[in-house]
Design an enzyme around this catalytic site. Structure first.
Site, PDB file in Angstrom:
ATOM      1  CG  HIS A 191      -2.110  -0.821   1.169  1.00  0.00           C
ATOM      2  ND1 HIS A 191      -3.189  -0.500   0.368  1.00  0.00           N
ATOM      3  CD2 HIS A 191      -2.434  -1.970   1.813  1.00  0.00           C
ATOM      4  CE1 HIS A 191      -4.131  -1.421   0.532  1.00  0.00           C
ATOM      5  NE2 HIS A 191      -3.704  -2.320   1.393  1.00  0.00           N
ATOM      6  CG  HIS A 233      -4.321  -6.860   0.515  1.00  0.00           C
ATOM      7  ND1 HIS A 233      -3.870  -5.682   1.062  1.00  0.00           N
ATOM      8  CD2 HIS A 233      -3.319  -7.319  -0.274  1.00  0.00           C
ATOM      9  CE1 HIS A 233      -2.646  -5.434   0.611  1.00  0.00           C
ATOM     10  NE2 HIS A 233      -2.296  -6.419  -0.208  1.00  0.00           N
ATOM     11  CD  GLU A 289      -5.500  -8.213   5.214  1.00  0.00           C
ATOM     12  OE1 GLU A 289      -5.092  -7.822   6.313  1.00  0.00           O
ATOM     13  OE2 GLU A 289      -5.248  -7.615   4.148  1.00  0.00           O
ATOM     14  CG  ASP A 305      -7.074  -3.138   1.714  1.00  0.00           C
ATOM     15  OD1 ASP A 305      -6.373  -3.982   1.122  1.00  0.00           O
ATOM     16  OD2 ASP A 305      -6.749  -2.627   2.799  1.00  0.00           O
TER      17      ASP A 305
END
Length: 223
Positions: free
Chosen positions: A132, A206, A203, A139
């Site tokens: 990120h 993500h 996740e 996300d």
């Protein structure tokens, strides 16, 4: 008259520049782009610009737009196009994109009770940098046109096995995830893969446009 119009023009754009948050200026200076300028149909709700996140507070201050490296934004636009081609009533809803390292520290420090190896499942070590931080990760979820997220079985930033893509088959068999929830995740995952993104193990929300190693070779961290 022409001089007056020109002066008004300069004043307007100087005020626009002043109104732009410093972190956005830094991202633009490093070549990142606003993803909604690449694809206006993508919805954005930066969770770390709200209190609806695991920290429970606004981490991003005045940053409310989602920025990414141009190559990553183009991949996201490709995923968006694929989604709308196959599901015309659905849209991508972005929860997080490029993240300043200063915010990465806030997230990292918000989990002091987790062992470091466990903490790194959810928040990358700021000393190494998250993907990120390079503007190469996103996300997101899938939502209706009016922004209502589909049921994915957990909320965004859920820390636990229910959010693990790697455990979905077991969770479905155990009745902890429904088939509909899994189908919704597959809609998202399929679109993102078609766009050129890679999912991760822990996740469902993500996705990476490229590896951290490659990002470090090409881009600088947003501070």
């Amino acid at each position: 008259m022409k001089r007056l119009l020109f002066a008004t023009f300069l004043l307007f754009y100087s005020l626009v520049g002043l109104a732009q948050p410093n972190v956005e200026k830094a991202m633009i200076k490093q070549g990142l782009v606003d993803i909604q300028k690449v694809d206006p149909t993508i919805l954005v709700e930066l969770k770390y610009s709200t209190t609806d996140n695991f920290v429970g507070k606004d981490v991003y201050d005045d940053l409310t737009r989602a920025y990414m490296q141009p190559m990553a934004a183009e991949k996201l636009a490709k995923a968006s196009k694929y989604l709308q081609t196959h599901h015309p009533d659905l849209r991508l809803l972005v929860y997080d994109a490029a993240r300043p390292r200063s915010a990465q520290w806030k997230l990292w420090n918000a989990l002091p009770d987790l062992p470091e190896n466990e903490r790194q499942k959810y928040v990358a070590d700021p000393r190494k940098g998250s993907i990120h931080n390079y503007g190469c990760a996103v996300d997101l979820t899938v939502a209706t046109k009016d922004g209502k997220p589909l049921d994915m079985g957990t909320k965004y930033d859920f820390f636990g096995e229910l959010a693990y893509p790697s455990r979905e088959k077991e969770l479905l068999e155990a009745g902890k995830l429904t088939q509909k929830q899994l189908d919704n995740r597959l809609i998202l995952r399929t679109a993102m893969r078609e766009g050129g993104f890679s999912p991760i193990e822990f996740e469902w929300w993500h996705f990476n446009a490229l590896s951290r190693e490659k990002a470090k070779m090409v881009f600088r961290i947003v501070d």
